[in-house]
Design a protein around this motif. Structure first.
Motif, PDB file in Angstrom:
ATOM      1  N   ALA A   1       0.843  -1.203   0.000  1.00 15.12           N
ATOM      2  CA  ALA A   1       0.000   0.000   0.000  1.00 15.12           C
ATOM      3  C   ALA A   1       0.878   1.252   0.000  1.00 15.12           C
ATOM      4  O   ALA A   1       1.877   1.339   0.734  1.00 15.12           O
ATOM      5  CB  ALA A   1      -0.924  -0.002   1.208  1.00 15.12           C
ATOM      6  N   GLY A   2       0.530   2.198  -0.834  1.00 14.61           N
ATOM      7  CA  GLY A   2       1.287   3.448  -0.950  1.00 14.61           C
ATOM      8  C   GLY A   2       2.419   3.369  -1.965  1.00 14.61           C
ATOM      9  O   GLY A   2       2.941   4.386  -2.401  1.00 14.61           O
ATOM     10  N   LYS A   3       2.794   2.165  -2.352  1.00 13.46           N
ATOM     11  CA  LYS A   3       3.863   2.050  -3.358  1.00 13.46           C
ATOM     12  C   LYS A   3       3.293   2.302  -4.743  1.00 13.46           C
ATOM     13  O   LYS A   3       2.108   2.092  -5.000  1.00 13.46           O
ATOM     14  CB  LYS A   3       4.456   0.635  -3.344  1.00 13.46           C
ATOM     15  N   ARG A   4       4.174   2.713  -5.637  1.00 10.22           N
ATOM     16  CA  ARG A   4       3.752   2.891  -7.028  1.00 10.22           C
ATOM     17  C   ARG A   4       3.749   1.546  -7.754  1.00 10.22           C
ATOM     18  O   ARG A   4       4.564   0.663  -7.462  1.00 10.22           O
ATOM     19  CB  ARG A   4       4.689   3.861  -7.732  1.00 10.22           C
ATOM     20  N   VAL A   5       2.812   1.416  -8.696  1.00 10.28           N
ATOM     21  CA  VAL A   5       2.731   0.175  -9.475  1.00 10.28           C
ATOM     22  C   VAL A   5       4.061  -0.063 -10.193  1.00 10.28           C
ATOM     23  O   VAL A   5       4.522  -1.196 -10.351  1.00 10.28           O
ATOM     24  CB  VAL A   5       1.567   0.250 -10.489  1.00 10.28           C
ATOM     25  N   TYR A   6       4.692   1.030 -10.551  1.00 12.20           N
ATOM     26  CA  TYR A   6       5.957   0.944 -11.271  1.00 12.20           C
ATOM     27  C   TYR A   6       7.026   0.211 -10.455  1.00 12.20           C
ATOM     28  O   TYR A   6       7.851  -0.531 -11.006  1.00 12.20           O
ATOM     29  CB  TYR A   6       6.364   2.375 -11.656  1.00 12.20           C
ATOM     30  N   GLU A   7       6.984   0.396  -9.103  1.00 15.86           N
ATOM     31  CA  GLU A   7       7.977  -0.298  -8.275  1.00 15.86           C
ATOM     32  C   GLU A   7       7.750  -1.808  -8.332  1.00 15.86           C
ATOM     33  O   GLU A   7       8.696  -2.590  -8.338  1.00 15.86           O
ATOM     34  CB  GLU A   7       7.883   0.180  -6.821  1.00 15.86           C
ATOM     35  N   VAL A   8       6.492  -2.195  -8.369  1.00 19.23           N
ATOM     36  CA  VAL A   8       6.177  -3.631  -8.454  1.00 19.23           C
ATOM     37  C   VAL A   8       6.631  -4.171  -9.815  1.00 19.23           C
ATOM     38  O   VAL A   8       7.246  -5.238  -9.920  1.00 19.23           O
ATOM     39  CB  VAL A   8       4.656  -3.869  -8.246  1.00 19.23           C
ATOM     40  N   ASN A   9       6.343  -3.382 -10.846  1.00 19.03           N
ATOM     41  CA  ASN A   9       6.746  -3.780 -12.208  1.00 19.03           C
ATOM     42  C   ASN A   9       8.270  -3.936 -12.276  1.00 19.03           C
ATOM     43  O   ASN A   9       8.792  -4.884 -12.873  1.00 19.03           O
ATOM     44  CB  ASN A   9       6.269  -2.714 -13.206  1.00 19.03           C
ATOM     45  N   LYS A  10       8.981  -2.997 -11.668  1.00 22.46           N
ATOM     46  CA  LYS A  10      10.454  -3.029 -11.698  1.00 22.46           C
ATOM     47  C   LYS A  10      10.983  -4.273 -10.977  1.00 22.46           C
ATOM     48  O   LYS A  10      11.931  -4.932 -11.429  1.00 22.46           O
ATOM     49  CB  LYS A  10      10.973  -1.742 -11.048  1.00 22.46           C
ATOM     50  N   MET A  11      10.356  -4.612  -9.839  1.00 24.46           N
ATOM     51  CA  MET A  11      10.820  -5.802  -9.108  1.00 24.46           C
ATOM     52  C   MET A  11      10.489  -7.071  -9.896  1.00 24.46           C
ATOM     53  O   MET A  11      11.253  -8.044  -9.873  1.00 24.46           O
ATOM     54  CB  MET A  11      10.199  -5.857  -7.705  1.00 24.46           C
ATOM     55  N   ALA A  12       9.360  -7.045 -10.615  1.00 22.02           N
ATOM     56  CA  ALA A  12       9.038  -8.188 -11.485  1.00 22.02           C
ATOM     57  C   ALA A  12      10.121  -8.316 -12.547  1.00 22.02           C
ATOM     58  O   ALA A  12      10.607  -9.421 -12.849  1.00 22.02           O
ATOM     59  CB  ALA A  12       7.675  -7.990 -12.138  1.00 22.02           C
ATOM     60  N   GLU A  13      10.530  -7.175 -13.093  1.00 25.20           N
ATOM     61  CA  GLU A  13      11.554  -7.177 -14.151  1.00 25.20           C
ATOM     62  C   GLU A  13      12.887  -7.721 -13.613  1.00 25.20           C
ATOM     63  O   GLU A  13      13.505  -8.598 -14.227  1.00 25.20           O
ATOM     64  CB  GLU A  13      11.727  -5.752 -14.673  1.00 25.20           C
ATOM     65  N   LEU A  14      13.301  -7.221 -12.449  1.00 24.52           N
ATOM     66  CA  LEU A  14      14.592  -7.651 -11.906  1.00 24.52           C
ATOM     67  C   LEU A  14      14.551  -9.110 -11.465  1.00 24.52           C
ATOM     68  O   LEU A  14      15.495  -9.878 -11.702  1.00 24.52           O
ATOM     69  CB  LEU A  14      14.997  -6.741 -10.733  1.00 24.52           C
ATOM     70  N   GLY A  15      13.430  -9.484 -10.853  1.00 29.11           N
ATOM     71  CA  GLY A  15      13.282 -10.876 -10.412  1.00 29.11           C
ATOM     72  C   GLY A  15      13.302 -11.827 -11.597  1.00 29.11           C
ATOM     73  O   GLY A  15      13.926 -12.905 -11.550  1.00 29.11           O
TER      74      GLY A  15
END
Ligand code: PA5
Length: 449
Positions: free
Chosen positions: A355-369
């Protein structure tokens, strides 16, 4: 210069740096050949210095033609296929809102840009012409030859529909033809009807033509800044000119890496994106590399996936299937918009930690993972980083891929500027359609079916 970057760190476990450097002289020679026209395909090198040779007059003429269409039309249909279509669509989809076209026309700033002549589907054409029935529409017909079957059929239908609706005189003001300077069916028609025309330069093949009016006019109609797009391409043209050292020539490094991976059994290159807006950029890239390199029984097979959607389907194959592929990831550093994940009192989905995080941060972690998982699974990963998705960086990326493709084709030992293989199916189709002149071929192919 702020610029796109090539990150090769996740390739090095598969391809030592010294093996890349060993090829630097060869790559430099290929780059040089693109500039001095000393190898095969030298008649089609107009794209090499295209960005820097686009004149202000041409840009103004394109902008004026776009403004006229924008003023008259709520929908503009781009009729063309292959190289006469994919570049425009790639840029338009990348740089326009995914949903604006669904708005009523009064609420839209730009006309809807649709595409026809890209298939022979009767349903597609029926549904398109039905949709256009109550619309003010224009046509940009793009064909170097003027006789390509798919766009020629679509244009016949749309021209007739438009003339019936608004009359021949008004139709002439809503149709723009982009074609050869002197020859071909579309040139003849455009001259006789008095359509506004633009020229596809003789020395620029279809798949290298996005920075000619072929791409620029539809892109300008969509409300995109073509000057920044061209300026971005100019920057990479300048940064990769003859004499550029290999260490600074990003397209040359990319070309060497993909060829060396290919020689080591990586026969498939998967272009990866994490933004659905880039889907058609991958389609453009597939044509560029597929038509340029897939010949003489050689060539990397260019494929593409849209992540994270395809992680839930093709992700399995990429992680654990036959180890014959590598990935080139287009990584956007910063999105253009901001969306934060809301808190949810009951937290049934367990997502409150985000909560409060940007969707982009989740997308970025998906990319790095995913990058780490795929590298662990034996898939080399190249990264092309764009600071943002905008005209300038897209222009840079376009020229980057074009230059790399020319170098890569020469490294592979093929002529990257012809496409003899696309004729075979056409001959059979014409024979089956009983086109005059194909009588013998008609008999021969019928006997085989
Ligand atoms: O790259 C190419 O040459 C092809 O994709 C052509 O652009 C495509 O076949 C369309 O040809 P034309 O512009 O002659 O209609």
């Amino acid at each position: 210069m702020e610029s796109i970057q090539l990150n090769i760190k996740q390739v090095l476990p598969f391809l030592p740096e010294e093996d890349i450097l060993k090829k630097s002289e060869q790559a430099d020679a290929c780059n040089q050949a693109l500039h001095d026209g000393s190898r095969e395909g030298s008649d089609f090198l107009g794209w090499v210095s295209l960005p820097s040779s686009i004149t202000d007059n041409l840009l103004r003429e394109v902008e004026e033609a776009a403004a006229l269409l924008r003023a008259r039309c709520e929908v503009v249909v781009v009729v063309g296929i292959g190289g006469s279509y994919l570049g425009a669509r790639a840029v338009i989809e990348a740089l326009t809102s995914s949903f604006d076209w669904l708005q009523e026309s009064e609420k839209r700033q730009n006309p809807v840009v649709l595409f026809a002549g890209i298939n022979l589907s009767e349903d597609y054409l029926y549904e398109l012409t039905r949709y256009l029935n109550n619309k003010q529409f224009g046509i940009i017909h793009i064909s170097k030859s003027g006789t390509t079957t798919e766009p020629a059929i679509a244009f016949r239908l749309l021209k007739e529909q438009m003339e019936n609706r608004v009359g021949k005189e008004e139709a002439k003001k809503r149709i723009v033809a982009i074609t050869d300077s002197t020859k071909g069916a579309l040139r003849t028609l455009a001259n006789s009807e008095g359509y506004k025309t633009f020229v596809i330069p003789d020395d620029v093949g279809g798949r290298y033509s996005v920075l000619t009016p072929v791409g620029l006019l539809p892109i300008a109609v969509a409300g995109i800044d073509i000057r920044s797009l061209v300026a971005g391409a100019q920057e990479i043209e300048k940064a990769t000119g003859p004499g550029t050292s290999f260490a600074h020539n990003l397209p040359a490094i990319y070309a060497v890496i993909r060829n060396e991976l290919y020689r080591r059994g990586k026969k498939i290159e998967v272009l990866v994106n994490y933004h659905p807006k880039l889907h058609y950029l991958a389609e453009w890239w597939k044509q560029l590399y597929g038509e340029s390199e897939g010949k003489e029984l050689k060539g990397i097979f260019p494929a593409a996936v849209d992540f994270t959607a395809d992680l839930h389907s093709m992700g399995q194959w990429i992680q654990e299937g036959e180890r014959t592929l590598f990935e080139t990831v287009i990584s956007i550093q910063q999105p253009n918009r901001e969306v934060r994940i809301p808190n949810e009192e009951r937290n049934l989905d367990g997502l409150n930690y985000l909560a409060g995080k940007r969707v982009y941060e989740v997308n970025k972690m998906a990319e790095l993972g995913t990058q780490v998982a795929h590298v662990d699974g034996g898939v080399p990963n190249l990264l092309i980083e764009l600071p943002k998705l905008n005209e300038k960086y897209l222009g840079q990326l376009i020229y980057f891929f074009e230059k790399a493709c020319g170098i890569s084709g020469y490294l592979l030992g093929v002529n990257p500027f012809n496409q003899p293989g696309v004729e075979a199916y056409k001959k059979n189709m014409f024979a089956l359609l009983e086109k005059p002149g194909f009588e013998e071929a008609t008999k021969a192919i019928r006997s085989r079916l």
